[in-house]
Design an enzyme around this catalytic site. Sequence first.
Site, mmCIF file in Angstrom:
data_model
loop_
_atom_site.group_PDB
_atom_site.id
_atom_site.type_symbol
_atom_site.label_atom_id
_atom_site.label_comp_id
_atom_site.label_asym_id
_atom_site.label_seq_id
_atom_site.Cartn_x
_atom_site.Cartn_y
_atom_site.Cartn_z
ATOM 1 N N TYR A 98 0.817 -1.210 0.000
ATOM 2 C CA TYR A 98 0.000 0.000 0.000
ATOM 3 C C TYR A 98 0.854 1.266 0.000
ATOM 4 O O TYR A 98 0.451 2.291 -0.578
ATOM 5 C CB TYR A 98 -0.991 -0.019 1.172
ATOM 6 C CG TYR A 98 -2.189 -0.884 0.834
ATOM 7 C CD1 TYR A 98 -3.242 -0.373 0.087
ATOM 8 C CD2 TYR A 98 -2.232 -2.219 1.205
ATOM 9 C CE1 TYR A 98 -4.313 -1.164 -0.267
ATOM 10 C CE2 TYR A 98 -3.300 -3.033 0.857
ATOM 11 C CZ TYR A 98 -4.340 -2.492 0.115
ATOM 12 O OH TYR A 98 -5.402 -3.290 -0.247
ATOM 13 N N ASN A 137 -13.098 3.290 -7.034
ATOM 14 C CA ASN A 137 -11.668 3.598 -6.981
ATOM 15 C C ASN A 137 -11.266 4.110 -5.604
ATOM 16 O O ASN A 137 -12.039 4.797 -4.926
ATOM 17 C CB ASN A 137 -11.310 4.627 -8.048
ATOM 18 C CG ASN A 137 -11.633 4.119 -9.445
ATOM 19 O OD1 ASN A 137 -11.657 2.918 -9.687
ATOM 20 N ND2 ASN A 137 -11.881 5.027 -10.374
ATOM 21 N N HIS A 154 -15.235 1.640 -1.751
ATOM 22 C CA HIS A 154 -14.146 0.751 -1.350
ATOM 23 C C HIS A 154 -13.096 1.450 -0.488
ATOM 24 O O HIS A 154 -12.025 0.904 -0.253
ATOM 25 C CB HIS A 154 -13.482 0.139 -2.596
ATOM 26 C CG HIS A 154 -14.344 -0.837 -3.306
ATOM 27 N ND1 HIS A 154 -14.138 -1.228 -4.624
ATOM 28 C CD2 HIS A 154 -15.447 -1.519 -2.902
ATOM 29 C CE1 HIS A 154 -15.069 -2.090 -4.981
ATOM 30 N NE2 HIS A 154 -15.874 -2.279 -3.955
ATOM 31 N N CYS A 162 -7.374 2.597 12.748
ATOM 32 C CA CYS A 162 -6.623 1.973 13.836
ATOM 33 C C CYS A 162 -7.214 0.607 14.179
ATOM 34 O O CYS A 162 -8.431 0.473 14.357
ATOM 35 C CB CYS A 162 -6.623 2.869 15.066
ATOM 36 S SG CYS A 162 -5.727 2.157 16.475
ATOM 37 N N GLY A 245 -16.040 3.710 -17.154
ATOM 38 C CA GLY A 245 -14.784 3.008 -16.919
ATOM 39 C C GLY A 245 -14.874 1.862 -15.944
ATOM 40 O O GLY A 245 -13.911 1.563 -15.248
#
Length: 305
Positions: A98, A137, A154, A162, A245
Amino acid sequence: MIVRRLTCGGLIHSHLHANLKRLQGSQVMARPSSDLAALREIFSKAKNIAIITGAGVSAESGVPTFRGAGGYWRKWQAQELATPEAFSRNPSRVWEFYHYRREVMLTKNPNKAHLAIAECEERLSKQGRTVTVITQNIDELHRRAGSKNILEIHGSLFKTRCMTCGHEAANYKSPICAELEGKGAPDPETNDARIPVDKLPRCEHKGCHGLLRPAVVWFGESLDSDILTSAEKVLDSCDLCLVVGTSSIVYPAAMFAPQVAARGVAVAEFNMENTPATMRFKFHFQGPCGTTLPPALALHETEQT
């Protein structure tokens, strides 16, 4: 709508195929039109426009999708890293993944499709009309383009949660923690950094210091019920829906536009190719979203400037 009680499970499920088949059988299907003037006429009268976007919008900004052939980071696909189990087993590796994605996104910019959507929202809001983006996205390019009404179903690469206190917050640090600086290279020969857990991103909320995780929806996790409720309200009240898209194979978002179409609302799809839902829609415009979408959202001759 069916957006409640759903999880982020990846590709389209068999019962989604069944639902699409049932919807398709509910009325005679005609090949969608590519008549821009006809869409623009509907657009000129629409009061509440829902725009559902997927990876295809961001791909035109050079954002890696990590889906399909070649969609690997090192030797793993996203589905192998974007899970609670993967984070529990190896939080250092998942944070490297990430961190890499966050750093890549800092080098990317919104493209013409993102900018057209944001401009349209700002312009129509002055006319008492609404534009809401429902996006799959996690890159925040819509936000950076200037869109305000955004539902990120998402989550976001630039938010953390946390594991101890649950506090969620925006986080744009680069790098997100000192030990991740220079880490995250995607090359398959790169060795794991093996960062100690206590050196990974930690919570600063009220001195908690718990382990942070990306505030994104991982495979197998439930989507945020509040965001889904908001999406449901938008989709139930919209009088025009654009699908931009998205492959229409990721569940549950793949059902959003077909259900809008099932109640007789015009849906226009903008994509590089046909999708499993294309025949459900009134319009289909094939090609890069940055080319096909701006003319559809441009100032209409009936608008007062």
